[in-house]
Design an enzyme around this catalytic site. Structure first.
Site, mmCIF file in Angstrom:
data_model
loop_
_atom_site.group_PDB
_atom_site.id
_atom_site.type_symbol
_atom_site.label_atom_id
_atom_site.label_comp_id
_atom_site.label_asym_id
_atom_site.label_seq_id
_atom_site.Cartn_x
_atom_site.Cartn_y
_atom_site.Cartn_z
ATOM 1 N N LYS A 137 -2.441 57.476 31.257
ATOM 2 C CA LYS A 137 -3.182 56.717 31.936
ATOM 3 C C LYS A 137 -2.458 56.242 33.180
ATOM 4 C CE LYS A 137 -6.787 56.732 28.875
ATOM 5 N NZ LYS A 137 -6.821 56.498 27.562
ATOM 6 N N GLU B 249 -4.296 45.714 33.504
ATOM 7 C CA GLU B 249 -5.526 45.854 34.449
ATOM 8 C C GLU B 249 -6.253 44.527 34.471
ATOM 9 O OE1 GLU B 249 -6.837 50.302 34.529
ATOM 10 O OE2 GLU B 249 -8.198 48.947 33.614
ATOM 11 N N LYS B 250 -6.846 44.183 35.531
ATOM 12 C CA LYS B 250 -7.749 42.932 35.427
ATOM 13 C C LYS B 250 -8.821 43.577 34.739
ATOM 14 C CE LYS B 250 -9.664 39.591 38.003
ATOM 15 N NZ LYS B 250 -9.020 38.208 37.242
ATOM 16 N N LYS C 254 -19.490 57.606 21.884
ATOM 17 C CA LYS C 254 -20.652 57.462 22.677
ATOM 18 C C LYS C 254 -22.015 57.516 21.773
ATOM 19 C CE LYS C 254 -18.444 58.958 26.849
ATOM 20 N NZ LYS C 254 -17.908 59.876 27.628
ATOM 21 N N GLU D 155 -10.292 57.020 33.790
ATOM 22 C CA GLU D 155 -9.771 58.296 33.476
ATOM 23 C C GLU D 155 -10.404 59.764 33.479
ATOM 24 O OE1 GLU D 155 -9.929 58.911 28.901
ATOM 25 O OE2 GLU D 155 -9.853 56.695 29.311
ATOM 26 N N ASN E 72 -11.227 63.306 32.227
ATOM 27 C CA ASN E 72 -11.465 64.166 31.189
ATOM 28 C C ASN E 72 -11.227 65.801 31.767
ATOM 29 O OD1 ASN E 72 -11.617 62.194 29.541
ATOM 30 N ND2 ASN E 72 -13.776 61.966 29.943
ATOM 31 N N ARG F 260 -11.777 68.564 30.558
ATOM 32 C CA ARG F 260 -12.500 69.610 29.726
ATOM 33 C C ARG F 260 -14.138 69.505 29.594
ATOM 34 N NH1 ARG F 260 -12.028 64.593 26.902
ATOM 35 N NH2 ARG F 260 -14.049 63.872 26.178
ATOM 36 N N VAL G 73 -18.839 66.618 25.567
ATOM 37 C CA VAL G 73 -19.867 66.592 24.715
ATOM 38 C C VAL G 73 -21.203 66.500 25.321
ATOM 39 C CG1 VAL G 73 -21.073 65.340 22.752
ATOM 40 C CG2 VAL G 73 -18.631 65.611 22.766
ATOM 41 N N ARG H 158 -26.427 61.458 20.123
ATOM 42 C CA ARG H 158 -25.687 62.322 19.165
ATOM 43 C C ARG H 158 -25.882 61.781 17.769
ATOM 44 N NH1 ARG H 158 -19.406 61.661 21.690
ATOM 45 N NH2 ARG H 158 -19.921 62.051 23.696
HETATM 46 C C1 MV4 Z 1 -11.767 48.575 30.719
HETATM 47 C C2 MV4 Z 1 -12.856 47.403 30.245
HETATM 48 C C3 MV4 Z 1 -12.830 46.335 31.323
HETATM 49 N N1 MV4 Z 1 -11.843 46.214 32.199
HETATM 50 N N2 MV4 Z 1 -10.886 48.241 31.438
HETATM 51 C C4 MV4 Z 1 -12.723 51.031 26.937
HETATM 52 C C5 MV4 Z 1 -12.390 52.692 26.342
HETATM 53 C C6 MV4 Z 1 -11.151 52.949 27.407
HETATM 54 N N3 MV4 Z 1 -11.323 54.283 27.966
HETATM 55 C C7 MV4 Z 1 -11.412 51.972 28.635
HETATM 56 N N4 MV4 Z 1 -12.263 50.870 28.160
HETATM 57 C C8 MV4 Z 1 -12.477 49.596 28.944
HETATM 58 N N5 MV4 Z 1 -11.577 49.435 29.937
HETATM 59 C C9 MV4 Z 1 -10.897 47.101 32.158
HETATM 60 N N6 MV4 Z 1 -10.097 47.020 33.181
HETATM 61 C C10 MV4 Z 1 -13.665 47.852 29.377
HETATM 62 C C11 MV4 Z 1 -13.590 48.860 28.700
HETATM 63 C C12 MV4 Z 1 -14.656 49.065 27.417
HETATM 64 C C13 MV4 Z 1 -15.396 50.191 27.624
HETATM 65 C C14 MV4 Z 1 -15.917 50.881 28.596
HETATM 66 C C15 MV4 Z 1 -16.521 51.823 28.660
HETATM 67 C C16 MV4 Z 1 -17.366 52.228 27.562
HETATM 68 C C17 MV4 Z 1 -17.325 51.106 26.606
HETATM 69 C C18 MV4 Z 1 -16.570 50.238 26.574
HETATM 70 C C19 MV4 Z 1 -16.130 49.321 25.515
HETATM 71 C C20 MV4 Z 1 -15.494 48.343 25.512
HETATM 72 C C21 MV4 Z 1 -14.570 48.250 26.283
#
Ligand code: MV4
Length: 454
Positions: free
Chosen positions: A116, A200-201, A237, A288, A290, A292, A295, A338
């Site tokens: 990441k 991160e913020k 999800k 991020e 992915n 691939r 789903v 799902r």
């Molecule tokens: C965050 C966020 C708020 N602010 N980053 C959750 C999974 C991971 N891949 C990143 N995630 C998050 N990152 C910042 N800077 C909130 C989440 C997050 C979230 C993101 C997408 C879908 C569901 C979520 C559930 C909780 C927190």
């Protein structure tokens, strides 16, 4: 096009890939574990080979044995599906070394996007928006406090190798960071063998909106719109839809163009997804990538009319994309849910023998599954047993069809999450499009008695 392709996966995705291969006249090689000897993907494949024991380390993750089978069966290419070896840079490299085509990006690209911190850095360098924060690993809690004081609280402490929310925590002040740092680093080290942390913020009430892209080996990259996957439960999800009912056309175009820029900048080749967080003001930030097929790819297929597995095979075989961005359709509305073999009250997996399986039929209904009325759900693999995909001419029609379809799903012998799905779909907040990431904990009181995250 390839003549023979090995599918290094199981379950609904193996069946899904085999289906397209058959359409294209490709001979399919299936692989399986002892627990999957009678599984649908084994029956469907033209040839099938036992890898080994039921546990994934003895079977679907056994790189040596899978490569041996590929060579013995004279497969030209390997489709990894999702999960398992699909984002394993070592597997992509071992395929290359064995003279086999890995249907996915290069090992270098998989590695870079698997970190990441590195992927954030790569995106920041080319001007794809990232959440304010840092792009190098934190030395210790004190450095985290320094950075957080500069960017402002709340912030999110994250693990570079993270996934499933592991090693991730929202923190509101310096003391919280000092309390949280070591524990999150330890969890990241235990789970991923990598304790690199960054900050991160914190984005409040975000949505998870991801852009599907396709990139060929000739520099052609297109975006196939977005999927909104904000409704999740503990980073799993639950509902995925396309298009998002939240973003404007202007945001949609900007996000698509940012995703194409992201993919091009790293020399991406294959189908791929760029995940973004979108805030209440429609600002979007790279989360991020992915590397691939995902789903939830069927919802994109439903609105674009494209077969993403076919596109992956064409790209891997060395064909160029035959259409331009302007030719990518966006028609109707698709929703995927799902279906998991799990107890709807405790969320624990519910393995066992399926004694009855009746599926809804009707216009706009698509099933992706690899179970039948006699299947057993084993505890060895992911408990997701089926996906129900519905399409309507608009969101309301899709929701109505989904609601009817879920009511007509009859599964006996195991427990499923269908009651939870019905509660989501029936909720007025879902109908109105208030689909933020805290949907399940905010609205589904009967399903939110959850354990805290790891
Ligand atoms: C965050 C966020 C708020 N602010 N980053 C959750 C999974 C991971 N891949 C990143 N995630 C998050 N990152 C910042 N800077 C909130 C989440 C997050 C979230 C993101 C997408 C879908 C569901 C979520 C559930 C909780 C927190």
């Amino acid at each position: 096009m390839f003549k023979k392709v090995l599918i290094a996966n199981r379950g609904e995705i193996a069946v899904r890939v085999i289906r397209t291969c058959k359409t294209l006249g490709i001979t399919t090689i299936g692989v399986y574990s002892e627990a999957d000897a009678d599984a649908p993907h084994v029956k469907m494949a033209d040839e099938a080979y036992l890898i080994g024991g039921s546990r994934v380390v003895e079977s679907y993750l056994n790189i040596n044995k899978i490569l041996e089978i590929a060579q013995h069966s004279e497969a030209e290419a390997i489709h990894p599906g999702y999960g398992l070896l699909s984002e394993n840079a070592d597997f992509s490299r071992r395929c290359e070394e064995a003279g086999l085509i890995f249907i996915g990006p290069s090992p270098q690209v998989i590695s870079k996007m698997g970190s990441k911190i590195e992927s954030r850095k790569a995106m920041e360098e080319v001007g794809v928006p990232v959440v304010p924060g840092i792009t190098s690993p934190l030395a210790d809690a004190e450095e985290a406090v320094e950075v957080a004081d500069r960017i402002g609280y709340p912030v999110m402490l994250k693990a570079s190798a993270g996934g499933g929310g592991i090693g991730m925590q929202v923190v509101h002040n310096g003391d919280e960071i000092r309390k949280a740092f070591a524990g999150n680093r330890k969890r990241a080290t235990d789970f991923f063998g990598d304790g690199a942390m960054y900050i991160e913020k914190f984005v409040e009430n975000p949505r998870h909106i991801e852009i599907q892209i396709l990139a060929d080996g000739f520099g052609n990259t297109v975006y196939l719109w977005e999927r909104e996957c904000s409704i999740q439960r503990r980073h799993q999800k639950v509902v995925e839809e396309a298009p998002s009912s939240f973003i404007t056309d202007e945001t949609r175009t900007k996000m698509g163009e940012a995703a194409v820029k992201a993919a091009k900048s790293i020399g991406y080749k294959n189908a791929g997804t760029i995940e973004f967080l979108v805030d209440e003001e429609q600002n979007f930030y790279f989360l991020e990538m992915n590397t691939r097929l995902q789903v939830e790819h069927p919802v994109t297929e439903e609105i674009t009319g494209l077969d993403l597995v076919e596109k992956q095979l064409e790209i891997a075989t060395g064909d160029s994309l035959k259409f331009s961005q302007e030719e990518v359709k966006r028609e109707g509305h698709a929703i995927e849910v799902r279906i998991y073999a799990e107890d709807p009250k405790t969320f624990f997996p519910s393995p066992g023998k399926i004694t009855k399986l009746e599926l809804p039929t009707g216009p706009g209904i698509r099933h992706e599954l690899a179970i039948h009325g006699q299947s057993s759900v084993t505890p060895f693999y992911d408990p997701m047993i089926a996906k129900l995909v519905v399409k309507g001419s608009n969101r309301e029609e899709a929701i109505n069809r989904l609601q009817d379809a879920l009511a007509d799903y009859h599964i006996e012998g195991i427990k499923t999450n269908i009651p939870m799905l019905q509660e989501v779909i029936a909720h007025p907040a879902f109908r109105s499009g208030d689909t933020t990431t805290d949907f399940v904990s905010k609205y589904l009181t009967s399903f939110s008695r959850n354990l805290p995250l790891l």
